[in-house]
Design a protein around this motif. Structure first.
Motif, PDB file in Angstrom:
ATOM      1  N   UNK A  38      92.208 147.270 121.630  1.00  0.00           N
ATOM      2  CA  UNK A  38      93.444 146.635 122.078  1.00  0.00           C
ATOM      3  C   UNK A  38      94.548 147.642 122.387  1.00  0.00           C
ATOM      4  N   UNK A  95      96.748 140.113 118.538  1.00  0.00           N
ATOM      5  CA  UNK A  95      97.292 141.458 118.758  1.00  0.00           C
ATOM      6  C   UNK A  95      98.333 141.427 119.868  1.00  0.00           C
ATOM      7  N   UNK A  96      98.024 140.727 120.955  1.00  0.00           N
ATOM      8  CA  UNK A  96      98.965 140.666 122.069  1.00  0.00           C
ATOM      9  C   UNK A  96     100.225 139.902 121.675  1.00  0.00           C
ATOM     10  N   UNK A 149      94.867 143.164 115.065  1.00  0.00           N
ATOM     11  CA  UNK A 149      93.484 142.949 115.512  1.00  0.00           C
ATOM     12  C   UNK A 149      92.499 143.441 114.457  1.00  0.00           C
ATOM     13  N   UNK A 206     101.283 145.360 127.508  1.00  0.00           N
ATOM     14  CA  UNK A 206     102.117 144.192 127.214  1.00  0.00           C
ATOM     15  C   UNK A 206     103.508 144.625 126.751  1.00  0.00           C
ATOM     16  N   UNK A 207     103.558 145.690 125.946  1.00  0.00           N
ATOM     17  CA  UNK A 207     104.861 146.204 125.519  1.00  0.00           C
ATOM     18  C   UNK A 207     105.679 146.646 126.725  1.00  0.00           C
ATOM     19  N   UNK A 212      88.168 148.300 114.460  1.00  0.00           N
ATOM     20  CA  UNK A 212      89.444 148.867 114.025  1.00  0.00           C
ATOM     21  C   UNK A 212      90.593 148.398 114.906  1.00  0.00           C
ATOM     22  N   UNK A 213      90.312 147.516 115.840  1.00  0.00           N
ATOM     23  CA  UNK A 213      91.364 147.036 116.728  1.00  0.00           C
ATOM     24  C   UNK A 213      91.685 147.993 117.855  1.00  0.00           C
ATOM     25  N   UNK A 263      97.746 146.230 124.320  1.00  0.00           N
ATOM     26  CA  UNK A 263      99.027 146.136 123.609  1.00  0.00           C
ATOM     27  C   UNK A 263     100.076 147.019 124.277  1.00  0.00           C
ATOM     28  N   UNK A 264      99.656 148.195 124.734  1.00  0.00           N
ATOM     29  CA  UNK A 264     100.600 149.096 125.387  1.00  0.00           C
ATOM     30  C   UNK A 264     101.163 148.471 126.662  1.00  0.00           C
ATOM     31  N   UNK A 298     105.443 148.416 118.223  1.00  0.00           N
ATOM     32  CA  UNK A 298     104.853 147.150 118.661  1.00  0.00           C
ATOM     33  C   UNK A 298     103.359 147.313 118.907  1.00  0.00           C
ATOM     34  N   UNK A 299     102.982 148.428 119.525  1.00  0.00           N
ATOM     35  CA  UNK A 299     101.566 148.664 119.808  1.00  0.00           C
ATOM     36  C   UNK A 299     100.790 148.824 118.509  1.00  0.00           C
ATOM     37  N   UNK A 300     101.346 149.608 117.582  1.00  0.00           N
ATOM     38  CA  UNK A 300     100.654 149.818 116.303  1.00  0.00           C
ATOM     39  C   UNK A 300     100.530 148.508 115.538  1.00  0.00           C
ATOM     40  N   UNK A 314     100.322 145.563 116.841  1.00  0.00           N
ATOM     41  CA  UNK A 314      99.297 144.775 117.513  1.00  0.00           C
ATOM     42  C   UNK A 314      97.893 145.222 117.124  1.00  0.00           C
ATOM     43  N   UNK A 315      97.674 146.532 117.135  1.00  0.00           N
ATOM     44  CA  UNK A 315      96.345 147.058 116.795  1.00  0.00           C
ATOM     45  C   UNK A 315      95.996 146.727 115.354  1.00  0.00           C
ATOM     46  N   UNK A 328     102.349 142.090 119.468  1.00  0.00           N
ATOM     47  CA  UNK A 328     102.968 143.142 120.278  1.00  0.00           C
ATOM     48  C   UNK A 328     104.171 142.603 121.038  1.00  0.00           C
TER      49      UNK A 328
END
Lengths: 102, 238
Positions: free
Chosen positions: B174, A71-72, A96, B181-182, B170-171, B178-179, A88-90, A92-93, A75
Protein backbone atom coordinates in the motif's frame (compact mmCIF):
# COMPACT_ATOMS: atom_id res chain seq x y z
CA UNK A 1 6.97 -14.20 -31.66
CA UNK A 2 8.65 -15.96 -28.78
CA UNK A 3 12.24 -15.36 -27.75
CA UNK A 4 14.58 -17.77 -26.03
CA UNK A 5 15.38 -16.25 -22.64
CA UNK A 6 18.60 -18.18 -22.19
CA UNK A 7 21.58 -16.11 -23.21
CA UNK A 8 21.17 -13.03 -25.35
CA UNK A 9 17.37 -13.18 -25.65
CA UNK A 10 16.75 -12.08 -22.07
CA UNK A 11 18.97 -9.04 -22.46
CA UNK A 12 17.21 -8.14 -25.70
CA UNK A 13 13.82 -8.25 -23.98
CA UNK A 14 15.08 -6.03 -21.16
CA UNK A 15 16.56 -3.49 -23.56
CA UNK A 16 13.33 -3.34 -25.56
CA UNK A 17 11.32 -2.94 -22.35
CA UNK A 18 13.58 -0.02 -21.45
CA UNK A 19 13.04 1.59 -24.85
CA UNK A 20 9.25 1.23 -24.62
CA UNK A 21 9.24 2.76 -21.14
CA UNK A 22 11.48 5.58 -22.31
CA UNK A 23 9.08 6.25 -25.17
CA UNK A 24 6.26 6.74 -22.67
CA UNK A 25 8.38 9.03 -20.48
CA UNK A 26 9.47 11.18 -23.41
CA UNK A 27 6.43 10.81 -25.65
CA UNK A 28 4.08 13.07 -23.72
CA UNK A 29 6.60 15.90 -23.60
CA UNK A 30 7.43 15.44 -27.27
CA UNK A 31 3.80 15.58 -28.41
CA UNK A 32 3.07 18.61 -26.26
CA UNK A 33 5.88 20.54 -27.94
CA UNK A 34 3.61 20.70 -31.00
CA UNK A 35 0.54 21.86 -29.07
CA UNK A 36 0.12 25.59 -28.37
CA UNK A 37 -0.38 26.20 -24.65
CA UNK A 38 -3.71 27.98 -24.69
CA UNK A 39 -5.94 28.60 -21.70
CA UNK A 40 -8.09 25.58 -22.57
CA UNK A 41 -5.05 23.33 -22.90
CA UNK A 42 -3.91 24.45 -19.47
CA UNK A 43 -7.35 23.70 -18.04
CA UNK A 44 -7.23 20.23 -19.55
CA UNK A 45 -3.73 19.57 -18.24
CA UNK A 46 -4.58 20.86 -14.78
CA UNK A 47 -7.64 18.61 -14.56
CA UNK A 48 -5.78 15.65 -15.99
CA UNK A 49 -2.96 15.73 -13.44
CA UNK A 50 -5.22 15.07 -10.46
CA UNK A 51 -7.26 12.65 -12.54
CA UNK A 52 -4.23 10.42 -13.15
CA UNK A 53 -3.94 9.88 -9.41
CA UNK A 54 -7.67 9.28 -8.98
CA UNK A 55 -7.65 6.85 -11.90
CA UNK A 56 -4.83 4.86 -10.32
CA UNK A 57 -6.43 4.82 -6.87
CA UNK A 58 -10.07 4.04 -7.63
CA UNK A 59 -9.62 0.52 -9.05
CA UNK A 60 -7.06 -0.11 -6.31
CA UNK A 61 -9.66 0.69 -3.67
CA UNK A 62 -12.39 -1.33 -5.37
CA UNK A 63 -10.36 -4.45 -6.09
CA UNK A 64 -8.18 -4.42 -2.97
CA UNK A 65 -8.92 -6.24 0.27
CA UNK A 66 -10.36 -4.54 3.33
CA UNK A 67 -6.84 -3.92 4.59
CA UNK A 68 -6.14 -1.89 1.46
CA UNK A 69 -9.37 0.08 1.77
CA UNK A 70 -8.78 0.80 5.44
CA UNK A 71 -5.24 1.91 4.64
CA UNK A 72 -6.52 4.39 2.08
CA UNK A 73 -9.23 5.65 4.42
CA UNK A 74 -6.77 6.22 7.27
CA UNK A 75 -4.35 7.95 4.90
CA UNK A 76 -7.07 10.32 3.70
CA UNK A 77 -8.23 11.18 7.23
CA UNK A 78 -4.73 11.70 8.63
CA UNK A 79 -3.76 13.84 5.63
CA UNK A 80 -6.76 16.09 6.22
CA UNK A 81 -6.03 16.34 9.93
CA UNK A 82 -2.25 16.71 9.95
CA UNK A 83 -1.60 18.21 6.49
CA UNK A 84 1.60 16.16 6.31
CA UNK A 85 1.88 13.27 3.84
CA UNK A 86 4.54 11.12 5.49
CA UNK A 87 2.72 10.45 8.81
CA UNK A 88 -0.44 9.78 6.81
CA UNK A 89 1.32 7.23 4.60
CA UNK A 90 2.89 5.46 7.57
CA UNK A 91 -0.47 5.39 9.36
CA UNK A 92 -2.06 3.87 6.27
CA UNK A 93 0.59 1.18 5.90
CA UNK A 94 0.43 0.36 9.60
CA UNK A 95 -3.35 0.01 9.31
CA UNK A 96 -3.03 -2.47 6.44
CA UNK A 97 -0.40 -4.47 8.31
CA UNK A 98 -2.46 -4.64 11.51
CA UNK A 99 -5.64 -5.56 9.67
CA UNK A 100 -3.93 -8.42 7.87
CA UNK A 101 -2.14 -9.60 10.99
CA UNK A 102 -5.34 -10.08 13.01
CA UNK B 1 -1.31 34.34 -6.47
CA UNK B 2 0.66 31.93 -8.57
CA UNK B 3 4.06 33.07 -9.76
CA UNK B 4 4.68 33.43 -13.49
CA UNK B 5 5.50 30.08 -15.10
CA UNK B 6 8.95 31.26 -16.02
CA UNK B 7 10.19 31.42 -12.44
CA UNK B 8 8.90 27.95 -11.64
CA UNK B 9 10.89 26.10 -14.28
CA UNK B 10 14.14 26.60 -12.40
CA UNK B 11 16.39 23.56 -12.26
CA UNK B 12 19.69 23.83 -10.42
CA UNK B 13 21.76 21.68 -8.11
CA UNK B 14 20.38 23.01 -4.80
CA UNK B 15 16.86 22.22 -6.03
CA UNK B 16 17.89 18.76 -7.22
CA UNK B 17 19.63 18.02 -3.93
CA UNK B 18 16.61 19.23 -1.95
CA UNK B 19 14.40 16.98 -4.09
CA UNK B 20 16.74 14.05 -3.54
CA UNK B 21 16.56 14.43 0.24
CA UNK B 22 12.82 14.96 0.30
CA UNK B 23 12.19 11.58 -1.34
CA UNK B 24 14.51 9.60 0.96
CA UNK B 25 11.78 8.59 3.48
CA UNK B 26 9.44 7.24 0.80
CA UNK B 27 12.29 5.64 -1.12
CA UNK B 28 13.28 3.70 1.99
CA UNK B 29 9.91 1.96 1.76
CA UNK B 30 10.44 1.40 -1.95
CA UNK B 31 13.46 -0.75 -1.07
CA UNK B 32 11.05 -3.42 0.15
CA UNK B 33 9.39 -3.55 -3.23
CA UNK B 34 12.70 -3.66 -5.01
CA UNK B 35 13.54 -6.59 -2.75
CA UNK B 36 10.25 -8.30 -3.57
CA UNK B 37 10.99 -7.90 -7.27
CA UNK B 38 14.57 -9.14 -6.91
CA UNK B 39 13.38 -12.23 -5.08
CA UNK B 40 10.57 -12.97 -7.53
CA UNK B 41 12.89 -12.46 -10.50
CA UNK B 42 15.57 -14.78 -9.15
CA UNK B 43 12.90 -17.42 -8.51
CA UNK B 44 11.80 -17.03 -12.13
CA UNK B 45 15.27 -18.09 -13.17
CA UNK B 46 16.64 -14.83 -14.53
CA UNK B 47 20.34 -14.35 -13.87
CA UNK B 48 21.41 -11.84 -11.24
CA UNK B 49 23.08 -9.32 -13.58
CA UNK B 50 20.01 -9.25 -15.82
CA UNK B 51 17.68 -8.68 -12.87
CA UNK B 52 19.73 -5.67 -11.83
CA UNK B 53 19.85 -4.50 -15.45
CA UNK B 54 16.06 -4.58 -15.63
CA UNK B 55 15.63 -2.48 -12.49
CA UNK B 56 18.33 -0.06 -13.64
CA UNK B 57 17.15 0.38 -17.23
CA UNK B 58 13.38 0.02 -16.94
CA UNK B 59 12.73 1.59 -13.50
CA UNK B 60 9.00 0.86 -13.68
CA UNK B 61 7.98 -1.56 -10.95
CA UNK B 62 4.50 -2.59 -12.10
CA UNK B 63 5.66 -3.40 -15.62
CA UNK B 64 8.70 -5.29 -14.33
CA UNK B 65 6.46 -7.52 -12.22
CA UNK B 66 4.15 -7.97 -15.21
CA UNK B 67 7.08 -9.05 -17.38
CA UNK B 68 7.97 -11.69 -14.77
CA UNK B 69 4.50 -13.19 -15.08
CA UNK B 70 5.02 -13.57 -18.83
CA UNK B 71 8.58 -14.88 -18.54
CA UNK B 72 9.54 -18.47 -19.33
CA UNK B 73 12.17 -20.47 -21.23
CA UNK B 74 10.58 -18.76 -24.21
CA UNK B 75 9.02 -15.34 -23.65
CA UNK B 76 6.32 -13.75 -25.85
CA UNK B 77 8.20 -10.62 -26.88
CA UNK B 78 5.34 -8.58 -28.36
CA UNK B 79 3.00 -9.42 -25.50
CA UNK B 80 5.59 -8.26 -23.00
CA UNK B 81 6.23 -5.02 -24.86
CA UNK B 82 2.53 -4.25 -25.30
CA UNK B 83 1.91 -4.92 -21.62
CA UNK B 84 4.82 -2.70 -20.59
CA UNK B 85 3.54 0.07 -22.84
CA UNK B 86 -0.01 -0.19 -21.49
CA UNK B 87 1.11 -0.12 -17.87
CA UNK B 88 3.45 2.82 -18.48
CA UNK B 89 1.19 4.79 -20.81
CA UNK B 90 0.32 7.06 -17.92
CA UNK B 91 3.86 8.47 -18.24
CA UNK B 92 2.71 10.03 -21.53
CA UNK B 93 0.10 12.01 -19.62
CA UNK B 94 2.50 12.83 -16.81
CA UNK B 95 4.94 14.28 -19.34
CA UNK B 96 2.15 16.29 -20.92
CA UNK B 97 1.10 17.78 -17.59
CA UNK B 98 4.68 18.88 -16.89
CA UNK B 99 5.15 20.46 -20.30
CA UNK B 100 4.10 24.02 -19.36
CA UNK B 101 7.23 24.21 -17.20
CA UNK B 102 9.51 21.84 -19.09
CA UNK B 103 9.11 23.89 -22.26
CA UNK B 104 11.35 26.60 -20.83
CA UNK B 105 14.29 24.20 -20.60
CA UNK B 106 16.65 23.30 -23.44
CA UNK B 107 15.86 19.88 -24.95
CA UNK B 108 18.78 18.15 -23.25
CA UNK B 109 17.64 19.16 -19.79
CA UNK B 110 14.00 18.61 -20.69
CA UNK B 111 14.35 15.00 -21.73
CA UNK B 112 17.09 14.27 -19.22
CA UNK B 113 14.78 15.27 -16.40
CA UNK B 114 12.03 12.99 -17.70
CA UNK B 115 14.33 9.94 -17.70
CA UNK B 116 13.45 9.25 -14.08
CA UNK B 117 9.80 10.29 -14.00
CA UNK B 118 7.58 8.02 -11.92
CA UNK B 119 4.36 8.38 -9.94
CA UNK B 120 5.83 9.64 -6.70
CA UNK B 121 8.24 12.32 -7.88
CA UNK B 122 5.81 13.48 -10.57
CA UNK B 123 3.01 13.88 -7.99
CA UNK B 124 5.29 15.87 -5.68
CA UNK B 125 6.43 18.07 -8.55
CA UNK B 126 2.85 18.84 -9.59
CA UNK B 127 1.96 19.62 -5.99
CA UNK B 128 4.89 22.04 -5.74
CA UNK B 129 3.85 23.80 -8.95
CA UNK B 130 0.27 24.16 -7.70
CA UNK B 131 1.68 25.89 -4.60
CA UNK B 132 3.68 28.27 -6.77
CA UNK B 133 7.05 26.65 -6.07
CA UNK B 134 9.68 25.17 -8.42
CA UNK B 135 9.03 21.45 -8.90
CA UNK B 136 11.55 20.18 -11.42
CA UNK B 137 14.20 19.65 -8.75
CA UNK B 138 11.77 17.27 -7.07
CA UNK B 139 11.23 15.47 -10.34
CA UNK B 140 14.92 14.94 -11.11
CA UNK B 141 16.33 14.77 -7.57
CA UNK B 142 13.45 12.67 -6.30
CA UNK B 143 13.77 10.46 -9.34
CA UNK B 144 17.43 9.84 -8.56
CA UNK B 145 16.49 8.84 -5.02
CA UNK B 146 13.72 6.48 -6.07
CA UNK B 147 15.84 4.98 -8.84
CA UNK B 148 18.90 4.35 -6.68
CA UNK B 149 16.84 2.87 -3.83
CA UNK B 150 14.94 0.70 -6.33
CA UNK B 151 18.24 -0.74 -7.57
CA UNK B 152 19.53 -1.25 -4.02
CA UNK B 153 16.25 -2.93 -3.08
CA UNK B 154 16.43 -5.24 -6.09
CA UNK B 155 19.98 -6.20 -5.17
CA UNK B 156 18.89 -6.87 -1.57
CA UNK B 157 16.08 -9.08 -2.84
CA UNK B 158 18.43 -11.17 -4.96
CA UNK B 159 20.86 -11.82 -2.11
CA UNK B 160 18.74 -11.58 1.05
CA UNK B 161 15.28 -12.12 -0.41
CA UNK B 162 14.14 -14.76 2.04
CA UNK B 163 14.13 -12.11 4.77
CA UNK B 164 11.24 -10.26 3.09
CA UNK B 165 9.04 -13.11 2.03
CA UNK B 166 5.75 -11.26 1.99
CA UNK B 167 5.73 -7.44 1.82
CA UNK B 168 1.95 -7.55 1.46
CA UNK B 169 1.45 -8.92 4.95
CA UNK B 170 3.41 -5.93 6.25
CA UNK B 171 1.13 -3.54 4.39
CA UNK B 172 3.98 -2.52 2.11
CA UNK B 173 1.97 -3.08 -1.06
CA UNK B 174 0.00 0.00 0.00
CA UNK B 175 3.03 2.32 0.03
CA UNK B 176 2.38 3.87 -3.36
CA UNK B 177 -1.41 3.86 -3.01
CA UNK B 178 -1.26 5.66 0.34
CA UNK B 179 1.32 8.09 -1.01
CA UNK B 180 -0.72 9.01 -4.09
CA UNK B 181 -3.87 9.41 -2.00
CA UNK B 182 -2.02 11.75 0.36
CA UNK B 183 -1.09 13.80 -2.71
CA UNK B 184 -4.70 14.00 -3.87
CA UNK B 185 -6.20 14.81 -0.48
CA UNK B 186 -3.42 17.24 0.36
CA UNK B 187 -3.85 19.18 -2.87
CA UNK B 188 -6.34 21.71 -4.18
CA UNK B 189 -9.95 20.97 -3.29
CA UNK B 190 -13.06 22.71 -4.57
CA UNK B 191 -16.36 21.73 -6.12
CA UNK B 192 -14.99 21.80 -9.66
CA UNK B 193 -12.06 19.57 -8.73
CA UNK B 194 -14.33 17.12 -6.93
CA UNK B 195 -16.60 16.85 -9.97
CA UNK B 196 -13.58 16.22 -12.19
CA UNK B 197 -12.33 13.49 -9.86
CA UNK B 198 -15.75 11.82 -9.80
CA UNK B 199 -15.69 11.69 -13.60
CA UNK B 200 -12.14 10.33 -13.58
CA UNK B 201 -13.00 7.73 -10.93
CA UNK B 202 -16.12 6.55 -12.76
CA UNK B 203 -14.34 6.36 -16.11
CA UNK B 204 -11.38 4.48 -14.65
CA UNK B 205 -13.69 1.95 -12.98
CA UNK B 206 -15.59 1.34 -16.20
CA UNK B 207 -12.32 0.93 -18.08
CA UNK B 208 -11.00 -1.35 -15.34
CA UNK B 209 -14.04 -3.61 -15.65
CA UNK B 210 -14.81 -3.49 -19.37
CA UNK B 211 -11.81 -2.28 -21.38
CA UNK B 212 -8.46 -3.95 -22.06
CA UNK B 213 -6.27 -4.58 -19.04
CA UNK B 214 -4.17 -1.63 -17.81
CA UNK B 215 -6.10 0.96 -19.79
CA UNK B 216 -7.96 2.38 -16.79
CA UNK B 217 -5.40 5.01 -15.81
CA UNK B 218 -5.20 6.57 -19.26
CA UNK B 219 -8.98 6.44 -19.74
CA UNK B 220 -9.70 7.92 -16.32
CA UNK B 221 -7.12 10.67 -16.72
CA UNK B 222 -8.35 11.69 -20.18
CA UNK B 223 -11.96 11.67 -18.98
CA UNK B 224 -10.97 13.93 -16.09
CA UNK B 225 -9.13 16.24 -18.46
CA UNK B 226 -12.16 16.54 -20.72
CA UNK B 227 -14.37 17.18 -17.70
CA UNK B 228 -11.98 19.99 -16.81
CA UNK B 229 -12.58 21.57 -20.20
CA UNK B 230 -16.33 21.36 -19.78
CA UNK B 231 -16.57 22.45 -16.15
CA UNK B 232 -15.13 25.92 -16.50
CA UNK B 233 -13.03 27.41 -13.76
CA UNK B 234 -14.77 30.34 -12.13
CA UNK B 235 -12.99 33.62 -12.71
CA UNK B 236 -12.71 34.63 -9.07
CA UNK B 237 -10.71 31.53 -8.28
CA UNK B 238 -7.66 32.78 -10.14
Amino acid sequence: MNIETTGFGALLIILLMALVTLATRWGGVFVMSYVPISYRVKQFINAMSGSVLVAILTPMAISGDNGARLALLVTAVVTLLLKKPLPAILAGILTAALWRYF
Amino acid sequence: MEQPDKELHQLNWPLVWAGYKQLVPLSTLVIAFGAAFGLAASQTGISDPLILAMSTLVFAGASQFAALELWGPEAPLFTILITVFAINARHLLMGATLYPWLRHLPPGKRYGTMLLASDANWALAMQAFSRGQPGLGLLLGGGLTLWSFWIVGTWAGIYFGSAIQDPKSLGLDMVMGCFLLAMVVGGEKNLRMLLIWIVAAAASLLAFWYLPENSHVVVGALAGGIAGLIIREQKHEH
